[in-house]
Enzyme design. Sequence first.
Site, PDB file in Angstrom:
ATOM      1  N   THR A 185      -6.054  -0.824   7.340  1.00  0.00           N
ATOM      2  CA  THR A 185      -7.428  -1.267   7.584  1.00  0.00           C
ATOM      3  C   THR A 185      -7.591  -1.590   9.073  1.00  0.00           C
ATOM      4  OG1 THR A 185      -7.398  -2.248   5.411  1.00  0.00           O
ATOM      5  CG2 THR A 185      -9.197  -2.913   6.857  1.00  0.00           C
ATOM      6  N   ARG A 204      14.344  -3.384   2.559  1.00  0.00           N
ATOM      7  CA  ARG A 204      13.303  -2.847   1.679  1.00  0.00           C
ATOM      8  C   ARG A 204      13.698  -1.433   1.206  1.00  0.00           C
ATOM      9  NH1 ARG A 204       9.392  -3.404  -2.059  1.00  0.00           N
ATOM     10  NH2 ARG A 204       7.548  -2.164  -1.688  1.00  0.00           N
ATOM     11  N   THR A 209      -1.820  -4.562   9.444  1.00  0.00           N
ATOM     12  CA  THR A 209      -2.773  -4.797  10.539  1.00  0.00           C
ATOM     13  C   THR A 209      -3.210  -6.269  10.465  1.00  0.00           C
ATOM     14  OG1 THR A 209      -4.418  -3.806   9.059  1.00  0.00           O
ATOM     15  CG2 THR A 209      -3.697  -2.470  10.911  1.00  0.00           C
ATOM     16  N   VAL A 248       0.824  -1.207   0.000  1.00  0.00           N
ATOM     17  CA  VAL A 248       0.000   0.000   0.000  1.00  0.00           C
ATOM     18  C   VAL A 248       0.867   1.270   0.000  1.00  0.00           C
ATOM     19  CG1 VAL A 248      -1.565   1.353   1.470  1.00  0.00           C
ATOM     20  CG2 VAL A 248      -2.028  -1.063   1.040  1.00  0.00           C
ATOM     21  N   ARG A 272       1.280 -14.046   1.640  1.00  0.00           N
ATOM     22  CA  ARG A 272       0.764 -13.862   3.003  1.00  0.00           C
ATOM     23  C   ARG A 272      -0.609 -14.509   3.126  1.00  0.00           C
ATOM     24  NH1 ARG A 272       1.206  -7.572   3.504  1.00  0.00           N
ATOM     25  NH2 ARG A 272       0.423  -7.839   1.402  1.00  0.00           N
ATOM     26  N   CYS A 311      -6.091  -9.204   3.348  1.00  0.00           N
ATOM     27  CA  CYS A 311      -7.261  -8.323   3.511  1.00  0.00           C
ATOM     28  C   CYS A 311      -8.561  -9.090   3.762  1.00  0.00           C
ATOM     29  CB  CYS A 311      -7.405  -7.441   2.270  1.00  0.00           C
ATOM     30  SG  CYS A 311      -6.038  -6.290   2.095  1.00  0.00           S
ATOM     31  N   ASP A 337      10.584   3.275   6.292  1.00  0.00           N
ATOM     32  CA  ASP A 337      10.256   1.882   6.611  1.00  0.00           C
ATOM     33  C   ASP A 337      11.310   1.359   7.584  1.00  0.00           C
ATOM     34  OD1 ASP A 337       8.387  -0.405   4.850  1.00  0.00           O
ATOM     35  OD2 ASP A 337       9.832  -1.110   6.340  1.00  0.00           O
TER      36      ASP A 337
HETATM   37  N1  LIG Z   1      -2.062  -5.313   0.383  1.00  0.00           N
HETATM   38  C1  LIG Z   1      -3.158  -4.761  -0.057  1.00  0.00           C
HETATM   39  O1  LIG Z   1      -3.520  -4.939  -1.196  1.00  0.00           O
HETATM   40  C2  LIG Z   1      -4.005  -3.856   0.796  1.00  0.00           C
HETATM   41  C3  LIG Z   1      -5.114  -3.236   0.214  1.00  0.00           C
HETATM   42  C4  LIG Z   1      -5.870  -2.380   0.970  1.00  0.00           C
HETATM   43  C5  LIG Z   1      -5.532  -2.140   2.301  1.00  0.00           C
HETATM   44  N2  LIG Z   1      -4.460  -2.785   2.859  1.00  0.00           N
HETATM   45  C6  LIG Z   1      -4.127  -2.483   4.248  1.00  0.00           C
HETATM   46  O2  LIG Z   1      -2.996  -1.607   4.240  1.00  0.00           O
HETATM   47  C7  LIG Z   1      -2.149  -1.867   5.357  1.00  0.00           C
HETATM   48  C8  LIG Z   1      -0.733  -2.169   4.885  1.00  0.00           C
HETATM   49  O3  LIG Z   1      -0.757  -3.363   4.128  1.00  0.00           O
HETATM   50  P1  LIG Z   1       0.421  -3.771   3.140  1.00  0.00           P
HETATM   51  O4  LIG Z   1      -0.117  -4.894   2.326  1.00  0.00           O
HETATM   52  O5  LIG Z   1       0.965  -2.591   2.436  1.00  0.00           O
HETATM   53  O6  LIG Z   1       1.503  -4.323   4.176  1.00  0.00           O
HETATM   54  P2  LIG Z   1       3.015  -4.728   3.837  1.00  0.00           P
HETATM   55  O7  LIG Z   1       3.373  -5.778   4.810  1.00  0.00           O
HETATM   56  O8  LIG Z   1       3.173  -4.983   2.368  1.00  0.00           O
HETATM   57  O9  LIG Z   1       3.838  -3.410   4.137  1.00  0.00           O
HETATM   58  C9  LIG Z   1       3.948  -2.838   5.360  1.00  0.00           C
HETATM   59  C10 LIG Z   1       5.312  -2.178   5.465  1.00  0.00           C
HETATM   60  O10 LIG Z   1       5.319  -1.490   6.712  1.00  0.00           O
HETATM   61  C11 LIG Z   1       6.602  -1.655   7.291  1.00  0.00           C
HETATM   62  N3  LIG Z   1       6.460  -1.421   8.718  1.00  0.00           N
HETATM   63  C12 LIG Z   1       5.955  -2.223   9.667  1.00  0.00           C
HETATM   64  N4  LIG Z   1       5.963  -1.601  10.866  1.00  0.00           N
HETATM   65  C13 LIG Z   1       6.481  -0.380  10.657  1.00  0.00           C
HETATM   66  C14 LIG Z   1       6.762   0.732  11.498  1.00  0.00           C
HETATM   67  N5  LIG Z   1       6.471   0.694  12.789  1.00  0.00           N
HETATM   68  N6  LIG Z   1       7.320   1.820  10.956  1.00  0.00           N
HETATM   69  C15 LIG Z   1       7.619   1.868   9.635  1.00  0.00           C
HETATM   70  N7  LIG Z   1       7.385   0.851   8.791  1.00  0.00           N
HETATM   71  C16 LIG Z   1       6.818  -0.257   9.293  1.00  0.00           C
HETATM   72  C17 LIG Z   1       7.021  -3.064   6.911  1.00  0.00           C
HETATM   73  O11 LIG Z   1       8.423  -3.218   6.990  1.00  0.00           O
HETATM   74  C18 LIG Z   1       6.475  -3.158   5.491  1.00  0.00           C
HETATM   75  O12 LIG Z   1       7.425  -2.783   4.527  1.00  0.00           O
HETATM   76  C19 LIG Z   1      -2.809  -3.006   6.125  1.00  0.00           C
HETATM   77  O13 LIG Z   1      -3.650  -2.462   7.111  1.00  0.00           O
HETATM   78  C20 LIG Z   1      -3.677  -3.675   5.070  1.00  0.00           C
HETATM   79  O14 LIG Z   1      -4.783  -4.339   5.621  1.00  0.00           O
HETATM   80  C21 LIG Z   1      -3.670  -3.623   2.124  1.00  0.00           C
END
Ligand SMILES: NC(=O)c1ccc[n+]([C@@H]2O[C@H](COP(=O)([O-])OP(=O)(O)OC[C@H]3O[C@@H](n4cnc5c(N)ncnc54)[C@H](O)[C@@H]3O)[C@@H](O)[C@H]2O)c1
Length: 434
Positions: free
Chosen positions: A134, A45, A99, A22, A345, A274, A40
Amino acid sequence: MVLEKLVIMINDKIAVIGLGYVGLPLARLFATKYSVVGFDINAKRVDELMSGVDSTLEVEDETLQTVLVRKNSKETGLFCTNSIAEIADCNYYIITVPTPVDKNNRPILTPLIKASKTVGSMLKNGDIVIYESTVYPGATEEDCVPVLEKHSGLKYNKDFYVGYSPERINPGDKEHTVEKIVKVTSGSTSIVGKKVDELYKSVITAGTHLAPSIKVAEASKVIENSQRDINIAFVNELAKIFSLMDINTNDVLEAAGTKWNFLPFKPGLVGGHCIGVDPYYLAQKAQEYGYNPEIILAGRRLNDSMGEYIASRVVKGMIDKDIKIKKSNILILGVAFKENCPDVRNSKAVDVIKALKDYDTNITVFDPWVNKKEMINEYGISILTKLPNERFDAIVLAVAHDEFRNFDLGKYTNPQCFTFDVKNMPEFKSDKRL
Ligand SMILES: NC(=O)c1ccc[n+]([C@@H]2O[C@H](COP(=O)([O-])OP(=O)(O)OC[C@H]3O[C@@H](n4cnc5c(N)ncnc54)[C@H](O)[C@@H]3O)[C@@H](O)[C@H]2O)c1
């Protein structure tokens, strides 16, 4: 006061916290118009992104490279870092951290709380923190804002402000990219709501929808995925019923789909970060309010049962063909949580694999999209990214990657072989389908 001005200032500087599926596409998009710092905690990464490569494949390397800048400044572009000090002079902080749920399906807010601490320690008068992760309704104001206040020493809605704008992207989907999806926005006051909305409007070509409150925006996101989960659970239940009746579920869905208001859901494995996770956030909050959600949790149970169910159909199909189960060789095509993406995941193909292994079978997993190391680390399962020249007693198409459209089944089947298609891929001529 700073907030009275709704116009986005040219020197606005945005920090995006969490550069995953995201955060990165969003940071890249904002970086076409603003100075953006992507932060990050994962140094690997950050290094990968600064070298112009996105291993999640959400942003094309070339597109990423066009916005990358080598120096953190006020200039337009994206600078990625794992050093907190680099986000000190931003005035918007957008949090896009994971989350997940724990093994008992309870929400884990730890990444959100840690990211809130990080941002809290950097907050200044007039700053706006926007959450995108989310969550359940109330998480932003009840769980995150107190952390921001504590670590900044500032007062909510007096010194700093908050917004919530959920992300709706779909990993691997090159059509519905972030700028092409209407973005729901919200703010902690009506002026902040408008300001947050203006910020997103400036880059989201599909437009925005300003929700009346943060709670409404949070609830809207969590029900989108819960609705999908429940609808898929319904067709999964139909697949179980029609299989007992020896009726092809997909033929039934095609016939019913000719009615104008029949919803086009397909049976299948519900994995990922999700759809299979978000309903638990809503369920937990409902329970805190004394309501036990029946449909939401029934949908979750049904969808989570599909891995074992598919394995049982495969074993039954093999027995029907007089194929010995013990020590049989079974090929699983695809293990990513969905087609044409490397994301593993919460992969539910893994449930099929585990259930088949319980029958003392030998499983070969082939997925050209997935990172071998990640599969070992996450699940202890070794996979092949190139197909071996072998023949199998059963072949299961678990994920509809485009590569499997031209799959030459005859080359890999033993004279007696049972083939099963979870995804109803027309080109894959299997014995049975889900
Ligand atoms: N993947 C999807 O398609 C999608 C779509 C809609 C909503 N979401 C929501 O968006 C959110 C993020 O999902 P994602 O898929 O991008 O996750 P992800 O795991 O791909 O990415 C999260 C990133 O955050 C970093 N991170 C973790 N803790 C951190 C911190 N304290 N400080 C800085 N960086 C930190 C991780 O290293 C990672 O690179 C979640 O709540 C998810 O439910 C995801």
